[in-house]
Design an enzyme around this catalytic site. Structure first.
Site, PDB file in Angstrom:
ATOM      1  CB  VAL A  47      30.292  16.442  39.731  1.00  0.00           C
ATOM      2  CG1 VAL A  47      29.575  17.741  39.379  1.00  0.00           C
ATOM      3  CG2 VAL A  47      31.774  16.537  39.360  1.00  0.00           C
ATOM      4  CB  ALA A  56      21.828  18.878  44.549  1.00  0.00           C
ATOM      5  N   GLY A 100      54.701   7.204  48.886  1.00  0.00           N
ATOM      6  CA  GLY A 100      54.932   5.761  48.927  1.00  0.00           C
ATOM      7  C   GLY A 100      54.563   5.136  47.596  1.00  0.00           C
ATOM      8  CG  HIS A 117       8.799  10.329  77.849  1.00  0.00           C
ATOM      9  ND1 HIS A 117       8.356  10.688  76.589  1.00  0.00           N
ATOM     10  CD2 HIS A 117       8.186  11.161  78.727  1.00  0.00           C
ATOM     11  CE1 HIS A 117       7.492  11.691  76.708  1.00  0.00           C
ATOM     12  NE2 HIS A 117       7.378  11.997  77.991  1.00  0.00           N
TER      13      HIS A 117
HETATM   14  P1  FAD Z   1      41.716   9.647  52.243  1.00  0.00           P
HETATM   15  O1  FAD Z   1      41.094  10.227  53.455  1.00  0.00           O
HETATM   16  O2  FAD Z   1      41.532  10.365  50.958  1.00  0.00           O
HETATM   17  O3  FAD Z   1      43.258   9.484  52.585  1.00  0.00           O
HETATM   18  C1  FAD Z   1      44.174   9.001  51.673  1.00  0.00           C
HETATM   19  C2  FAD Z   1      45.548   9.508  52.055  1.00  0.00           C
HETATM   20  O4  FAD Z   1      46.514   8.837  51.266  1.00  0.00           O
HETATM   21  C3  FAD Z   1      45.756  10.998  51.793  1.00  0.00           C
HETATM   22  O5  FAD Z   1      46.282  11.617  52.937  1.00  0.00           O
HETATM   23  C4  FAD Z   1      46.740  11.045  50.641  1.00  0.00           C
HETATM   24  O6  FAD Z   1      47.604  12.158  50.712  1.00  0.00           O
HETATM   25  C5  FAD Z   1      47.508   9.757  50.869  1.00  0.00           C
HETATM   26  N1  FAD Z   1      48.164   9.199  49.684  1.00  0.00           N
HETATM   27  C6  FAD Z   1      47.615   8.880  48.480  1.00  0.00           C
HETATM   28  N2  FAD Z   1      48.537   8.319  47.667  1.00  0.00           N
HETATM   29  C7  FAD Z   1      49.697   8.294  48.369  1.00  0.00           C
HETATM   30  C8  FAD Z   1      51.008   7.834  48.072  1.00  0.00           C
HETATM   31  N3  FAD Z   1      51.289   7.259  46.915  1.00  0.00           N
HETATM   32  N4  FAD Z   1      51.966   7.977  49.024  1.00  0.00           N
HETATM   33  C9  FAD Z   1      51.695   8.533  50.224  1.00  0.00           C
HETATM   34  N5  FAD Z   1      50.457   8.978  50.551  1.00  0.00           N
HETATM   35  C10 FAD Z   1      49.471   8.850  49.640  1.00  0.00           C
HETATM   36  N6  FAD Z   1      32.816  10.700  54.981  1.00  0.00           N
HETATM   37  C11 FAD Z   1      32.101  10.365  56.068  1.00  0.00           C
HETATM   38  O7  FAD Z   1      32.026   9.174  56.392  1.00  0.00           O
HETATM   39  N7  FAD Z   1      31.456  11.311  56.822  1.00  0.00           N
HETATM   40  C12 FAD Z   1      31.496  12.623  56.499  1.00  0.00           C
HETATM   41  O8  FAD Z   1      30.899  13.451  57.189  1.00  0.00           O
HETATM   42  C13 FAD Z   1      32.240  13.006  55.354  1.00  0.00           C
HETATM   43  N8  FAD Z   1      32.330  14.307  55.000  1.00  0.00           N
HETATM   44  C14 FAD Z   1      33.096  14.654  53.911  1.00  0.00           C
HETATM   45  C15 FAD Z   1      33.140  16.004  53.556  1.00  0.00           C
HETATM   46  C16 FAD Z   1      33.904  16.394  52.459  1.00  0.00           C
HETATM   47  C17 FAD Z   1      33.963  17.850  52.078  1.00  0.00           C
HETATM   48  C18 FAD Z   1      34.635  15.414  51.724  1.00  0.00           C
HETATM   49  C19 FAD Z   1      35.489  15.820  50.568  1.00  0.00           C
HETATM   50  C20 FAD Z   1      34.569  14.081  52.069  1.00  0.00           C
HETATM   51  C21 FAD Z   1      33.785  13.690  53.161  1.00  0.00           C
HETATM   52  N9  FAD Z   1      33.662  12.352  53.531  1.00  0.00           N
HETATM   53  C22 FAD Z   1      32.904  12.003  54.613  1.00  0.00           C
HETATM   54  C23 FAD Z   1      34.356  11.282  52.791  1.00  0.00           C
HETATM   55  C24 FAD Z   1      35.627  10.878  53.545  1.00  0.00           C
HETATM   56  O9  FAD Z   1      36.459  11.994  53.705  1.00  0.00           O
HETATM   57  C25 FAD Z   1      36.351   9.773  52.767  1.00  0.00           C
HETATM   58  O10 FAD Z   1      35.463   8.705  52.540  1.00  0.00           O
HETATM   59  C26 FAD Z   1      37.545   9.275  53.563  1.00  0.00           C
HETATM   60  O11 FAD Z   1      38.458  10.316  53.842  1.00  0.00           O
HETATM   61  C27 FAD Z   1      38.259   8.158  52.800  1.00  0.00           C
HETATM   62  O12 FAD Z   1      39.318   7.693  53.569  1.00  0.00           O
HETATM   63  P2  FAD Z   1      40.613   7.031  52.902  1.00  0.00           P
HETATM   64  O13 FAD Z   1      41.518   6.749  54.044  1.00  0.00           O
HETATM   65  O14 FAD Z   1      40.204   5.936  52.018  1.00  0.00           O
HETATM   66  O15 FAD Z   1      41.229   8.157  51.966  1.00  0.00           O
HETATM   67  P1  NAD Z   2      27.856  12.676  45.203  1.00  0.00           P
HETATM   68  O1  NAD Z   2      28.002  11.501  44.355  1.00  0.00           O
HETATM   69  O2  NAD Z   2      27.186  12.564  46.533  1.00  0.00           O
HETATM   70  O3  NAD Z   2      27.041  13.809  44.405  1.00  0.00           O
HETATM   71  C1  NAD Z   2      27.444  14.297  43.156  1.00  0.00           C
HETATM   72  C2  NAD Z   2      26.216  14.855  42.444  1.00  0.00           C
HETATM   73  O4  NAD Z   2      26.645  15.570  41.299  1.00  0.00           O
HETATM   74  C3  NAD Z   2      25.279  13.754  41.956  1.00  0.00           C
HETATM   75  O5  NAD Z   2      23.983  14.004  42.464  1.00  0.00           O
HETATM   76  C4  NAD Z   2      25.358  13.874  40.427  1.00  0.00           C
HETATM   77  O6  NAD Z   2      24.146  13.560  39.793  1.00  0.00           O
HETATM   78  C5  NAD Z   2      25.720  15.329  40.237  1.00  0.00           C
HETATM   79  N1  NAD Z   2      26.400  15.648  38.964  1.00  0.00           N
HETATM   80  C6  NAD Z   2      27.401  14.971  38.358  1.00  0.00           C
HETATM   81  N2  NAD Z   2      27.790  15.601  37.203  1.00  0.00           N
HETATM   82  C7  NAD Z   2      27.011  16.710  37.089  1.00  0.00           C
HETATM   83  C8  NAD Z   2      26.935  17.775  36.142  1.00  0.00           C
HETATM   84  N3  NAD Z   2      27.730  17.867  35.076  1.00  0.00           N
HETATM   85  N4  NAD Z   2      26.001  18.752  36.322  1.00  0.00           N
HETATM   86  C9  NAD Z   2      25.182  18.713  37.406  1.00  0.00           C
HETATM   87  N5  NAD Z   2      25.227  17.722  38.348  1.00  0.00           N
HETATM   88  C10 NAD Z   2      26.125  16.747  38.202  1.00  0.00           C
HETATM   89  O7  NAD Z   2      29.324  13.289  45.351  1.00  0.00           O
HETATM   90  P2  NAD Z   2      29.884  14.460  46.263  1.00  0.00           P
HETATM   91  O8  NAD Z   2      28.791  15.254  46.875  1.00  0.00           O
HETATM   92  O9  NAD Z   2      30.908  15.142  45.434  1.00  0.00           O
HETATM   93  O10 NAD Z   2      30.610  13.651  47.416  1.00  0.00           O
HETATM   94  C11 NAD Z   2      31.700  12.760  47.129  1.00  0.00           C
HETATM   95  C12 NAD Z   2      31.788  11.671  48.131  1.00  0.00           C
HETATM   96  O11 NAD Z   2      32.151  12.154  49.408  1.00  0.00           O
HETATM   97  C13 NAD Z   2      30.484  10.952  48.268  1.00  0.00           C
HETATM   98  O12 NAD Z   2      30.659   9.648  47.800  1.00  0.00           O
HETATM   99  C14 NAD Z   2      30.158  10.944  49.720  1.00  0.00           C
HETATM  100  O13 NAD Z   2      29.918   9.653  50.198  1.00  0.00           O
HETATM  101  C15 NAD Z   2      31.382  11.515  50.411  1.00  0.00           C
HETATM  102  N6  NAD Z   2      30.899  12.497  51.396  1.00  0.00           N
HETATM  103  C16 NAD Z   2      30.214  12.045  52.482  1.00  0.00           C
HETATM  104  C17 NAD Z   2      29.703  12.931  53.394  1.00  0.00           C
HETATM  105  C18 NAD Z   2      28.950  12.424  54.568  1.00  0.00           C
HETATM  106  O14 NAD Z   2      29.039  11.232  54.840  1.00  0.00           O
HETATM  107  N7  NAD Z   2      28.220  13.272  55.299  1.00  0.00           N
HETATM  108  C19 NAD Z   2      29.868  14.289  53.201  1.00  0.00           C
HETATM  109  C20 NAD Z   2      30.551  14.724  52.076  1.00  0.00           C
HETATM  110  C21 NAD Z   2      31.068  13.805  51.185  1.00  0.00           C
END
Ligand code: FAD
Ligand code: NAD
Length: 475
Positions: free
Chosen positions: A277, A189, A122, A451
């Site tokens: 990162v 981390a 899109g 509890h």
């Molecule tokens: P996204 O989920 O990234 O979705 C965006 C969608 O838009 C994608 O499907 C993409 O293909 C589509 N898109 C982009 N541009 C276009 C285009 N031009 N046309 C058509 N489609 C397009 N968050 C939590 O709250 N709890 C968690 O436990 C958690 N765990 C995570 C674990 C991992 C490993 C990762 C990577 C992330 C995690 N997150 C977690 C973060 C969470 O996944 C994101 O914050 C969330 O998915 C963001 O939602 P969004 O809808 O903004 O974007």
């Molecule tokens: P993050 O921002 O949580 O952590 C990235 C870490 O990488 C930071 O601590 C930073 O200091 C470090 N870093 C950056 N550059 C570096 C380098 N060159 N060398 C060593 N360390 C470096 O990001 P993430 O873990 O990649 O997660 C991305 C996003 O996804 C987060 O914003 C998080 O909210 C979301 N997420 C959420 C959940 C959850 O809600 N349980 C789970 C997974 C991801």
């Protein structure tokens, strides 16, 4: 004539698909476009969260935790399991099955709510038009009264440690490893590093996490972070702080990661590397050049507090706009925007967004950390309660960690709640609700908690803020 909708959403992650469903519930005609493709070439709704984030990571966290318990904790209950083994292919099939069930669920929800789900790219054009290019198809132009941009985020790649999709991978590939790496390096981390590091460590990998910051979990309350650091160390995860990764050299098998810490240049050899990162907003190819959507310095789409972009009737929600990159934050923005478009009152309360890390122990918080409250200059009181003194936690053999309540000294308003311990991610919901209702610590103190339950730890932490905890010393 081009097809026309009240609302077109670009992106079907938790921000976009939720916005589309709510728009339809509000009686608006809605379409949601998504271009997601899996490694096997299949397309799916649900975005990062369902396909490569929240859902698959939690499935593996649960499986690996059970394996860890079978090996190390069941004996404490008097249950002997000899020779517990991992069938990784089966574990991965379970993970994939859960993902499929949920992504299929979005298609079903679209159908039930009469949302038109469109798979392909899109692009926002001038005049609230959207160009939709189906996978392997010809572009068509759709017309919308309102457009919601929900294009999400992508992993940040390190220039000097580029992804190669085999040995140096992002979080998505790291969820789909088909064997347990012997030595796993994790750069960063943060939340992803610690969750995925936990998965592969429990399954047998030697995990080393290289973190640039000197403070462990710098975004969390530091009392909780220190406790967490101790637990992760005990679990065998080698977390090296102040370690800025500078480059890598690939070997026949494996990689040497080069980093710098206080002592100077260091290196570590590993078999696989997860780069975790952070993530960057993804807006590539999203908007035509003549549409004046503004991006900030870090590439986020600029929006006001109601998620309006500067262009009339164009909104943006989720990871592609400012604020924490969390699924529930994006979903709330999606709901609010769909309600505002329908003329309803709506608002996102950015002050009470919970954060959860699904490690063991779990870590969850809402509101301000003690460091932030201290910096604000407001007088405060703190109550803590250890899970070691909680009967349910002892019964669960999960009596690590604590609950912590921070409240204002003057009017007793709850300013922050931090939990490290069993089911912290579930327990935090009570604190979120309390803060949403502007509760005082006394409100929590006067609320009856079952509890024995883990929630009693939060109750006692609130009591402890006034030195009135029953089952702990009130220091
Ligand atoms: P996204 O989920 O990234 O979705 C965006 C969608 O838009 C994608 O499907 C993409 O293909 C589509 N898109 C982009 N541009 C276009 C285009 N031009 N046309 C058509 N489609 C397009 N968050 C939590 O709250 N709890 C968690 O436990 C958690 N765990 C995570 C674990 C991992 C490993 C990762 C990577 C992330 C995690 N997150 C977690 C973060 C969470 O996944 C994101 O914050 C969330 O998915 C963001 O939602 P969004 O809808 O903004 O974007
Ligand atoms: P993050 O921002 O949580 O952590 C990235 C870490 O990488 C930071 O601590 C930073 O200091 C470090 N870093 C950056 N550059 C570096 C380098 N060159 N060398 C060593 N360390 C470096 O990001 P993430 O873990 O990649 O997660 C991305 C996003 O996804 C987060 O914003 C998080 O909210 C979301 N997420 C959420 C959940 C959850 O809600 N349980 C789970 C997974 C991801």
């Amino acid at each position: 004539m081009s097809k026309s909708y009240d609302v077109i959403v670009i992106g079907a992650g938790p921000a976009g698909y939720v916005a589309a469903i709510r728009a339809a519930q509000n009686g608006l005609t809605a379409a949601c476009i998504d271009e997601w493709k899996n490694y096997d070439g299949s397309s799916a709704f649900g975005g990062t969260c369902l396909n490569a984030g929240c859902i698959p990571s939690k499935a593996l966290l649960e499986s690996s935790e059970l394996y860890h318990k079978a090996q190390h904790e069941f004996a404490g209950h008097g249950i002997e399991i000899k020779g517990a083994k991992v069938d990784l292919a089966k574990m991965q099939a379970r993970r994939a099955g859960i993902v499929k069930q949920f992504t299929g669920g979005i298609s079903a929800l679209f159908k039930a709510n009469k949302v038109t789900g469109l798979q392909g790219h899109g692009k926002l054009l001038a005049g609230n038009k959207v160009e939709f290019t189906p996978h392997d198809g010809k572009p068509e132009v759709l017309q919308a009264k309102h457009v919601i941009l929900a294009s999400g985020s992508r992993p940040i790649e390190l220039k000097d440690v580029p992804f190669d999709e085999k040995t140096i991978v992002d979080s998505w590939r790291a969820l789909e490893f088909d064997e347990v790496p012997k030595r796993l390096g994790v750069i960063g981390a943060g939340v992803i590093g610690l969750e995925l590091g936990s998965v592969w460590s429990r399954l047998g990998a030697e995990v080393v996490l290289l973190e640039a910051m000197d403070n462990f979990l710098f975004m969390a309350d530091q009392q909780i972070a220190k406790d967490a650091q101790r637990h992760f160390k005990k679990q065998g995860m080698d977390v090296r702080l102040g370690a800025m990764v500078k480059g890598c050299s690939k070997k026949k098998s494996g990689v040497t990661l080069e980093y710098e810490d206080k002592k100077g240049k260091q290196s570590v050899e590993v078999d696989k590397v997860i780069v975790a990162v952070g993530r960057r907003p993804f807006t590539d190819g999203l908007v035509a050049d003549d549409v004046k959507i503004k991006l900030d310095k870090r590439g986020f789409i600029e929006v006001d507090e109601d998620c309006r972009t500067g262009v009339a009737n164009v909104w943006a929600v989720g990871d592609c706009v400012r604020g924490p990159m969390l699924a529930h934050k994006g979903s709330e923005e999606g709901v609010a925007v769909a309600d505002l478009i329908a003329g309803r009152v709506a608002e996102v309360n950015y002050k009470v967004i919970p954060s959860v890390m699904y490690t063991a122990p779990e870590i969850a918080w809402v509101g301000k950390t003690e460091e932030e409250v201290k910096d604000s200059g407001r007088a405060y009181k703190v109550g803590t309660f250890p899970f070691a003194a909680n009967g349910r936690a002892q019964a669960l053999a999960a009596a690590n960690g604590m609950a912590k309540v921070i409240a204002a000294q003057d009017d007793d308003e709850i300013l922050g709640v931090h939990i490290i311990g069993p089911m912290a991610g579930e327990l935090i919901a009570e604190a979120v609700l309390a803060m949403e209702f502007s509760a005082s610590s006394e409100d929590l103190q006067r609320t009856i908690h079952a509890h024995p339950s883990l929630s009693e730890a939060l109750h006692e932490a609130a009591l402890s803020a006034d030195k009135r905890a029953i089952h702990a010393m009130n220091k």
